[in-house]
Design an enzyme around this catalytic site. Structure first.
Site, PDB file in Angstrom:
ATOM      1  N   ARG A  69       4.973  -1.570   1.838  1.00  0.00           N
ATOM      2  CA  ARG A  69       5.840  -0.786   2.702  1.00  0.00           C
ATOM      3  C   ARG A  69       4.950   0.189   3.453  1.00  0.00           C
ATOM      4  O   ARG A  69       3.757   0.285   3.206  1.00  0.00           O
ATOM      5  CB  ARG A  69       6.905  -0.033   1.904  1.00  0.00           C
ATOM      6  CG  ARG A  69       6.365   1.025   0.943  1.00  0.00           C
ATOM      7  CD  ARG A  69       7.489   1.766   0.247  1.00  0.00           C
ATOM      8  NE  ARG A  69       6.993   2.849  -0.607  1.00  0.00           N
ATOM      9  CZ  ARG A  69       7.769   3.668  -1.301  1.00  0.00           C
ATOM     10  NH1 ARG A  69       9.083   3.529  -1.252  1.00  0.00           N
ATOM     11  NH2 ARG A  69       7.249   4.631  -2.048  1.00  0.00           N
ATOM     12  N   GLY A  70       5.557   0.936   4.375  1.00  0.00           N
ATOM     13  CA  GLY A  70       4.815   2.005   5.013  1.00  0.00           C
ATOM     14  C   GLY A  70       3.737   1.526   5.951  1.00  0.00           C
ATOM     15  O   GLY A  70       3.924   0.612   6.741  1.00  0.00           O
ATOM     16  N   SER A  71       2.562   2.120   5.830  1.00  0.00           N
ATOM     17  CA  SER A  71       1.516   2.040   6.848  1.00  0.00           C
ATOM     18  C   SER A  71       0.903   0.655   7.009  1.00  0.00           C
ATOM     19  O   SER A  71       0.690  -0.077   6.049  1.00  0.00           O
ATOM     20  CB  SER A  71       0.411   3.038   6.506  1.00  0.00           C
ATOM     21  OG  SER A  71      -0.642   2.947   7.422  1.00  0.00           O
ATOM     22  N   CYS A  72       0.557   0.355   8.274  1.00  0.00           N
ATOM     23  CA  CYS A  72      -0.187  -0.862   8.609  1.00  0.00           C
ATOM     24  C   CYS A  72      -1.623  -0.793   8.094  1.00  0.00           C
ATOM     25  O   CYS A  72      -2.330  -1.801   8.073  1.00  0.00           O
ATOM     26  CB  CYS A  72      -0.218  -1.063  10.123  1.00  0.00           C
ATOM     27  SG  CYS A  72       1.404  -1.215  10.901  1.00  0.00           S
ATOM     28  N   THR A  73      -2.090   0.402   7.695  1.00  0.00           N
ATOM     29  CA  THR A  73      -3.468   0.596   7.268  1.00  0.00           C
ATOM     30  C   THR A  73      -3.691   0.128   5.838  1.00  0.00           C
ATOM     31  O   THR A  73      -4.815   0.176   5.334  1.00  0.00           O
ATOM     32  CB  THR A  73      -3.854   2.092   7.414  1.00  0.00           C
ATOM     33  OG1 THR A  73      -3.528   2.512   8.738  1.00  0.00           O
ATOM     34  CG2 THR A  73      -5.330   2.328   7.213  1.00  0.00           C
TER      35      THR A  73
END
Length: 592
Positions: A69-73
Site C-alpha cells: 500500500r502507500g508509496s510507489c517508492t
C-alpha cells in the site's frame, strides 16, 4: 489451491512472479504494508508505528501480507534491502503487488540478486496466515511447511551470468517493441524494455501502449542501490523519449540549503538527481506535478509514479495512469511504452465500493476534514476504487482534493477514487460505478473520523511543539496565500520552527507575489526540491517535543521516519501552534 490439508506438512500452490527457492520462518499480517515509510532501508525493520508488525525484523523471514500500500517508492526500499542482504527470504501476497515485485525484478535484471515472489488465492492465503511462526520452504510458486531441525536457512536465488528469462508469448509486441529488445535504440533502452515487459506480465497486460509524459518518483535517494540503478542506465546511454518530470529529491538544490544530512548522503542524493537530468528529465523536483503547467488533461495516457500524484492525476484530472513503481517510471520514460492495463483501461476505472461521507455542513468543518476523510476512506477501500457520496455540497477545492488524495493513498493501494458530483468521471453515482446495480456500501460517521484523528495524533497531552511541518504534498500557491493571511499581524514563538516545502516553480511565483517576504518576516523557512518524506536532522529538531502538521500523509509516516510524536490539525491550528498556543491536542469543535 491447497493441495494438502492443514496437517503435517501443509503445501499450497500459487502463482510465481519471480522464481527461485527460499526457506525461513513465516511472518504474516492481514494488513497491507508500505515498504517506503513502513520499513527501514538501513536495518530491515518495520518502522510503521501504525502497523501490527511494527518493530519486527524482516531479514530472512518469509513475509506474507495481502499486498503493498502507500508509496510507489516501496520498490526502491526492497532493492536496498536485497543489496544489503537484509531482505525477507521471500514475499507471498494475496493479490499481485506490482511495486514490490518490480523492485525484485530490477534487482535480478541489473544486479543478479532476487528472492521468490508469489501469490496465493484468497482462501489459501487466509489458511497460510494461521501458520505464522512456522518454518516454510518456497520453490517456484509452491510453499510448504517443514521441520527445520537445527534451524532454518535462507536461500536467496542468485541468477547466473545469463539474463533472466523475459518471456513474451502472451504480449502482442509492435515492431518498435522488438527493436528495443534487439538493441536498435541502445543498451539502456533495451534493459528498460525488458523490465517493462516483465512487469507487464505481472500486470496481466496483453500489449504495450504509448504515453505522452512520465513523472519519475525514483529520484529520491534511499541508498546506494537507487543510485547504482540510475547511473547504470545513464552510463549505458539512456535518454528519455517522452517529456519526463522529476519528483522531490533528497536535497534542496534550488535554494542550496543543506538539510543536515551527512556528506555521503548529500553527495549520493545530488548524483542521483544529476543522473536523471543527464537522461533528459526536467529538474522539476516536486511531488505535486499536477501544479505544473504541463499537467495532463482528461483522458490523457501518462505514466506517473509517486502515490499522491498518481491518485490526483487519475481522480481529479481524469488522466490515465497506473500506480507505477519507482524504477518502472524511468524505464517507461526511456521507451515511451507502458503496459496497457489497470486504470489505462476504462473498465478498470470504475468504482467497486460506495462510501457515504458523514453529514456535515460547510460552515461547521475546517480543512482537516478532507485528510481525515481520505484516510478513513483509504482504510475502507484498501484495494478497491471507492465512490464517495455526500461531499458535493461542500464544494471541495483543488487543495482539499489534494489533501484527501494524499491521505487516501497513504493507506490504500488503489490508484484512484471518485467523489460523486465533484471529480470528472463521477458526475453521478451511476457514472462512477459504470451502472453497477449492487455493490458494497459503507456509511461513515463522525465517530469514524474521530478514530482517525486519534490515530494521527500521537503526541502526549501537553507535549510542547517545536516544529510546524507544512507541504506534504508540496504546498500550492493558494496554500501559501492562505498561510500568509493566517500569519498576518501575529508573532511567532521563537522556540517553534515553521517550515514549508514546495516546488521551485511555486516558490518562484510566491516570490514574485512578495508572499515569501511576508512569511519569512513572520519566521517561515521555505524549502524547495525536497519534501518532508526525505528531510532529517538537524532540520527536524532532535528533541522530545512534538511536530504538528496539516498533512494526513505525514502524520501517518512521520513518527516512523523521525521518531518524534505528532499533532495533526488544520492550517489555522498549525499557525496557532507556531504562535505558542497550547491547545493543539484538543479536537476541533466539528469533531465533538
Amino acid at each position: 489451491m491447497a493441495i494438502q490439508q492443514l496437517d503435517e506438512p501443509s503445501t499450497f500452490k500459487g502463482t510465481s512472479y519471480v522464481g527461485g527457492e527460499a526457506s525461513g520462518v513465516l511472518m504474516t499480517s492481514d494488513l497491507e504494508l508500505s515498504f517506503w515509510g513502513g520499513v527501514s532501508s538501513q536495518t530491515g525493520h518495520v518502522i510503521d508505528k501504525h502497523h501490527p508488525l511494527s518493530g519486527q525484523e524482516l531479514k530472512g523471514r518469509v513475509l506474507a501480507i495481502p499486498g503493498g500500500r502507500g508509496s510507489c517508492t516501496g520498490s526502491t526500499v526492497i532493492l536496498e534491502l536485497l543489496l544489503k542482504d537484509i531482505a525477507p527470504a521471500a514475499l507471498v501476497f494475496e493479490r499481485r503487488d506490482e511495486i514490490l515485485t518490480l523492485g525484485v525484478i530490477v534487482s535480478e535484471e541489473l544486479f543478479g540478486i532476487a528472492i521468490p515472489v508469489m501469490t496465493l488465492d484468497p482462501s489459501d492465503f487466509r489458511q497460510l496466515l494461521k501458520l505464522n511462526g512456522r518454518s516454510v520452504h518456497i520453490s517456484n510458486g509452491q510453499i510448504s511447511t517443514y521441520h527445520p531441525g537445527n534451524g532454518t536457512s535462507k536461500i536467496i536465488h542468485e541468477v547466473d551470468s545469463s539474463e533472466p528469462k523475459c518471456s513474451t508469448p502472451d504480449l502482442n509486441l509492435t515492431e518498435l517493441d522488438y527493436a528495443f529488445l534487439e538493441n536498435a535504440h541502445g543498451d539502456a533502452a533495451r534493459a528498460a524494455m525488458r523490465i517493462v515487459l516483465r512487469l507487464a506480465r505481472v500486470m496481466g497486460a496483453t500489449e504495450l501502449m504509448d504515453v505522452t509524459q512520465v513523472h519519475v518518483d525514483g529520484c529520491g535517494y534511499t541508498g546506494k542501490g537507487a543510485l547504482a540503478f540510475a547511473e547504470n542506465l545513464r552510463d549505458r546511454g539512456g535518454k528519455v523519449r517522452v517529456p519526463t518530470t522529476l519528483n522531490s529529491i533528497s536535497v534542496d538544490k534550488n535554494l542550496q540549503r543543506v538539510q543536515g544530512a551527512n556528506e555521503e548522503f548529500t553527495d549520493g542524493a545530488t548524483r542521483l538527481a544529476d543522473a536523471y537530468t543527464d537522461m533528459g528529465a526536467r529538474p522539476t523536483f516536486t511531488c505535486a506535478p499536477y501544479q505544473l503547467d504541463t499537467a495532463p488533461g482528461l483522458g490523457e495516457q501518462i505514466a506517473w509514479a509517486e502515490s499522491n500524484a498518481v491518485v490526483y492525476a487519475n481522480s481529479v484530472l481524469g488522466a490515465r495512469t497506473m500506480k507505477y513503481p519507482d524504477f518502472l517510471d524511468i524505464c517507461i520514460g526511456l521507451t515511451g511504452r507502458a503496459p496497457k492495463a489497470g486504470p489505462h483501461v476504462e473498465i478498470n476505472r470504475r468504482a467497486t465500493v460506495i462510501v457515504e461521507a458523514p453529514r456535515v455542513s460547510i460552515e461547521n468543518i475546517d480543512d482537516s476534514f478532507y485528510p481525515l476523510l481520505g484516510y478513513h476512506v483509504g482504510s475502507i477501500a484498501v484495494s478497491q476504487i471507492p465512490a464517495v457520496t455526500g461531499v458535493e455540497h461542500l464544494a471541495p477545492t483543488q487543495d482539499d482534493l489534494k489533501a484527501f488524495g494524499a491521505a487516501f493513498a497513504t493507506v490504500s493501494g488503489a490508484p484512484m477514487f471518485h467523489i460523486v458530483g465533484v471529480t470528472p468521471e463521477a458526475s453521478t453515482l451511476e457514472a462512477a460505478t459504470g451502472g453497477a446495480l449492487t455493490m458494497r456500501s459503507v456509511e461513515t460517521k463522525i465517530t469514524d473520523l474521530i478514530k482517525c484523528w486519534n490515530e494521527l495524533n500521537t503526541a502526549a497531552k501537553g507535549q510542547p511543539v517545536d516544529l510546524v511541518s507544512l507541504g506534504n504534498p508540496h504546498f500550492s500557491l493558494s496554500e501559501i496565500q492562505q498561510l500568509a493571511q493566517l500569519c498576518k499581524g501575529r508573532t511567532k514563538d521563537p522556540d517553534v520552527h515553521v517550515m514549508v516545502t514546495c516546488g521551485r516553480t511555486t516558490y518562484a511565483s510566491a516570490c514574485r507575489s512578495k508572499l515569501t517576504d511576508e512569511l519569512e518576516e513572520f519566521g517561515v523557512q521555505f524549502i524547495t526540491d525536497t519534501c518532508w518524506c526525505m528531510i532529517t536532522e538537524p532540520t527536524i529538531p532532535h528533541t522530545t517535543n512534538a511536530t504538528i502538521t496539516n498533512s494526513g500523509k505525514y502524520a501517518h509516516y512521520g513518527p516512523g521516519l523521525t521518531g518524534k510524536s505528532f499533532y495533526f490539525g488544520d492550517l489555522a491550528r498549525c499557525v496557532d501552534a507556531a504562535c505558542g498556543s497550547n491547545y493543539v491536542e484538543s479536537r476541533p469543535r466539528w469533531l465533538e
